[in-house]
Motif scaffolding. Structure first.
Motif, mmCIF file in Angstrom:
data_model
loop_
_atom_site.group_PDB
_atom_site.id
_atom_site.type_symbol
_atom_site.label_atom_id
_atom_site.label_comp_id
_atom_site.label_asym_id
_atom_site.label_seq_id
_atom_site.Cartn_x
_atom_site.Cartn_y
_atom_site.Cartn_z
ATOM 1 N N ARG A 262 10.968 7.193 30.928
ATOM 2 C CA ARG A 262 11.203 8.702 31.472
ATOM 3 C C ARG A 262 10.442 9.627 30.814
ATOM 4 N NH1 ARG A 262 16.223 8.345 30.680
ATOM 5 N NH2 ARG A 262 16.367 9.322 28.823
ATOM 6 N N GLU A 263 10.672 9.516 29.388
ATOM 7 C CA GLU A 263 9.767 10.358 28.344
ATOM 8 C C GLU A 263 8.193 10.198 28.357
ATOM 9 O OE1 GLU A 263 11.597 13.100 27.425
ATOM 10 O OE2 GLU A 263 13.358 12.358 28.576
ATOM 11 N N ARG A 264 7.800 9.160 28.644
ATOM 12 C CA ARG A 264 6.445 8.797 28.492
ATOM 13 C C ARG A 264 5.656 9.010 27.327
ATOM 14 N NH1 ARG A 264 3.702 9.654 34.374
ATOM 15 N NH2 ARG A 264 4.766 7.810 35.318
ATOM 16 N N PHE A 265 6.399 8.694 25.993
ATOM 17 C CA PHE A 265 5.681 8.774 24.859
ATOM 18 C C PHE A 265 5.072 7.327 24.381
ATOM 19 C CE2 PHE A 265 10.015 8.025 24.464
ATOM 20 C CZ PHE A 265 10.155 6.714 23.605
ATOM 21 N N ILE A 266 5.126 6.360 25.154
ATOM 22 C CA ILE A 266 4.266 5.196 24.813
ATOM 23 C C ILE A 266 3.409 4.847 26.016
ATOM 24 C CG2 ILE A 266 4.565 2.747 24.693
ATOM 25 C CD1 ILE A 266 7.403 3.142 23.706
ATOM 26 N N VAL A 267 2.001 4.939 25.547
ATOM 27 C CA VAL A 267 0.877 5.106 26.485
ATOM 28 C C VAL A 267 0.730 3.537 26.852
ATOM 29 C CG1 VAL A 267 -1.597 5.629 26.531
ATOM 30 C CG2 VAL A 267 -0.031 7.262 25.585
ATOM 31 N N SER A 268 0.586 2.686 25.709
ATOM 32 C CA SER A 268 0.381 1.158 25.937
ATOM 33 C C SER A 268 1.005 0.559 24.657
ATOM 34 C CB SER A 268 -0.948 0.967 26.064
ATOM 35 O OG SER A 268 -1.798 1.367 24.663
ATOM 36 N N GLU A 269 1.332 -0.648 24.837
ATOM 37 C CA GLU A 269 1.737 -1.566 23.889
ATOM 38 C C GLU A 269 1.031 -2.825 23.804
ATOM 39 O OE1 GLU A 269 5.914 -3.402 24.374
ATOM 40 O OE2 GLU A 269 5.835 -1.361 24.812
ATOM 41 N N ARG A 270 0.959 -3.538 22.845
ATOM 42 C CA ARG A 270 0.292 -5.113 22.372
ATOM 43 C C ARG A 270 1.133 -5.568 21.591
ATOM 44 N NH1 ARG A 270 -5.793 -4.763 20.416
ATOM 45 N NH2 ARG A 270 -4.956 -5.532 18.812
ATOM 46 N N ARG A 271 1.413 -6.821 22.093
ATOM 47 C CA ARG A 271 2.225 -7.816 21.225
ATOM 48 C C ARG A 271 1.510 -8.949 20.513
ATOM 49 N NH1 ARG A 271 7.785 -7.157 22.219
ATOM 50 N NH2 ARG A 271 7.930 -5.458 23.968
ATOM 51 N N THR A 272 1.458 -9.282 19.285
ATOM 52 C CA THR A 272 0.861 -10.371 18.815
ATOM 53 C C THR A 272 1.740 -11.101 17.998
ATOM 54 O OG1 THR A 272 -1.258 -9.055 18.659
ATOM 55 C CG2 THR A 272 -1.066 -11.199 17.049
ATOM 56 N N PHE A 273 1.798 -12.411 18.146
ATOM 57 C CA PHE A 273 2.684 -13.444 17.484
ATOM 58 C C PHE A 273 2.122 -13.606 16.218
ATOM 59 C CE2 PHE A 273 4.725 -12.821 21.406
ATOM 60 C CZ PHE A 273 5.878 -12.810 21.208
ATOM 61 N N CYS A 274 2.755 -13.556 14.896
ATOM 62 C CA CYS A 274 2.017 -14.182 13.647
ATOM 63 C C CYS A 274 3.076 -15.098 13.246
ATOM 64 C CB CYS A 274 1.758 -13.028 12.653
ATOM 65 S SG CYS A 274 0.881 -11.498 13.426
ATOM 66 N N GLU A 275 2.263 -16.061 12.564
ATOM 67 C CA GLU A 275 3.097 -17.098 11.769
ATOM 68 C C GLU A 275 3.251 -16.701 10.267
ATOM 69 O OE1 GLU A 275 2.706 -21.435 10.148
ATOM 70 O OE2 GLU A 275 1.658 -20.897 11.997
ATOM 71 N N VAL A 276 4.664 -16.587 9.577
ATOM 72 C CA VAL A 276 4.806 -16.057 8.651
ATOM 73 C C VAL A 276 4.321 -17.205 7.290
ATOM 74 C CG1 VAL A 276 6.728 -15.595 6.719
ATOM 75 C CG2 VAL A 276 6.793 -14.810 9.100
ATOM 76 N N VAL A 277 3.795 -16.629 6.265
ATOM 77 C CA VAL A 277 3.452 -17.414 5.289
ATOM 78 C C VAL A 277 4.419 -17.319 4.229
ATOM 79 C CG1 VAL A 277 1.731 -17.856 3.435
ATOM 80 C CG2 VAL A 277 0.932 -17.377 5.576
ATOM 81 N N ASP A 278 5.429 -18.302 4.033
ATOM 82 C CA ASP A 278 6.598 -18.307 3.243
ATOM 83 C C ASP A 278 6.441 -17.542 1.964
ATOM 84 O OD1 ASP A 278 8.372 -18.826 5.443
ATOM 85 O OD2 ASP A 278 8.247 -21.077 5.187
ATOM 86 N N GLU A 279 5.618 -18.252 1.403
ATOM 87 C CA GLU A 279 5.274 -17.958 -0.155
ATOM 88 C C GLU A 279 4.580 -16.571 -0.580
ATOM 89 O OE1 GLU A 279 4.939 -22.251 0.993
ATOM 90 O OE2 GLU A 279 3.749 -20.606 1.584
ATOM 91 N N ALA A 280 4.390 -15.573 0.644
ATOM 92 C CA ALA A 280 3.806 -14.399 0.712
ATOM 93 C C ALA A 280 4.577 -13.374 1.438
ATOM 94 C CB ALA A 280 2.212 -14.631 0.955
ATOM 95 N N PHE A 281 5.922 -13.790 1.631
ATOM 96 C CA PHE A 281 6.693 -12.876 2.746
ATOM 97 C C PHE A 281 7.786 -12.288 2.094
ATOM 98 C CE2 PHE A 281 10.097 -12.571 5.858
ATOM 99 C CZ PHE A 281 9.421 -11.725 6.863
ATOM 100 N N LEU A 282 7.894 -10.859 1.885
ATOM 101 C CA LEU A 282 8.753 -10.042 1.466
ATOM 102 C C LEU A 282 9.096 -10.278 -0.189
ATOM 103 C CD1 LEU A 282 11.596 -10.242 4.016
ATOM 104 C CD2 LEU A 282 9.913 -8.283 3.637
ATOM 105 N N LYS A 283 7.878 -10.228 -0.722
ATOM 106 C CA LYS A 283 7.950 -10.308 -2.204
ATOM 107 C C LYS A 283 8.003 -8.950 -2.753
ATOM 108 C CE LYS A 283 7.637 -14.821 -2.176
ATOM 109 N NZ LYS A 283 8.580 -15.700 -2.622
ATOM 110 N N LEU A 284 9.175 -8.876 -3.704
ATOM 111 C CA LEU A 284 9.369 -7.428 -4.406
ATOM 112 C C LEU A 284 8.660 -7.460 -5.821
ATOM 113 C CD1 LEU A 284 13.197 -7.046 -3.409
ATOM 114 C CD2 LEU A 284 10.920 -6.175 -2.093
ATOM 115 N N ALA A 285 8.017 -6.260 -6.345
ATOM 116 C CA ALA A 285 7.484 -6.134 -7.684
ATOM 117 C C ALA A 285 8.852 -6.495 -8.435
ATOM 118 C CB ALA A 285 6.916 -4.741 -7.463
ATOM 119 N N PRO A 286 8.538 -6.711 -9.681
ATOM 120 C CA PRO A 286 9.537 -6.885 -11.010
ATOM 121 C C PRO A 286 9.945 -5.339 -11.143
ATOM 122 C CG PRO A 286 7.505 -8.226 -11.493
ATOM 123 C CD PRO A 286 7.430 -7.522 -10.014
ATOM 124 N N ALA A 287 10.898 -5.362 -11.591
ATOM 125 C CA ALA A 287 11.511 -4.130 -11.936
ATOM 126 C C ALA A 287 10.846 -3.288 -13.074
ATOM 127 C CB ALA A 287 12.832 -3.976 -12.403
#
Length: 114
Positions: free
Chosen positions: A85-110
């Motif tokens: 209705r509001e037409r704020f999305i002009v287009s969208e593209r979807r890509t599926f990526c495989e997660v590399v577990d060892e490099a996923f959501l790693k936080l910096a040490p405090a």
């Protein structure tokens, strides 16, 4: 194997607030329908017409089930209708990526954050 659906949106830069509202609404809808919402991102510095949504799934089959549930969800349908209705999305593209577990959501040490 975890997959992440990486959605790239081309948005109307004059309707950034509408896209932000659309993204906020997905915050409760996507998890309820079975997706692991990593986040929605608005354009900041630089390009002003691109936003992103990242949603993780355990498998492609899990994604397919999610797609059916989100189509059946009243709030999901309402959010899709809001975007149309509001037409704020002009287009969208979807890509599926495989997660590399060892490099996923790693936080910096405090200590590194200080």
């Amino acid at each position: 194997m975890m997959l992440t659906c990486f959605i790239e949106y081309r948005i109307d830069p004059f309707q950034r607030d509408a896209f932000a509202e659309y993204a906020r609404r997905w915050g409760s809808i996507i998890p309820r329908c079975g997706g692991r919402l990593i986040g929605y991102f608005l354009p900041g510095e630089g390009t002003n017409d691109t936003g992103w949504g990242l949603i993780a799934f355990d498998s492609l089959a899990a994604y397919e089930g999610y797609r059916q549930r989100i189509r059946d969800d009243a709030e999901g349908r309402a959010n899709f209708a809001f975007a149309q209705r509001e037409r704020f999305i002009v287009s969208e593209r979807r890509t599926f990526c495989e997660v590399v577990d060892e490099a996923f959501l790693k936080l910096a040490p405090a200590a590194a954050m200080a």
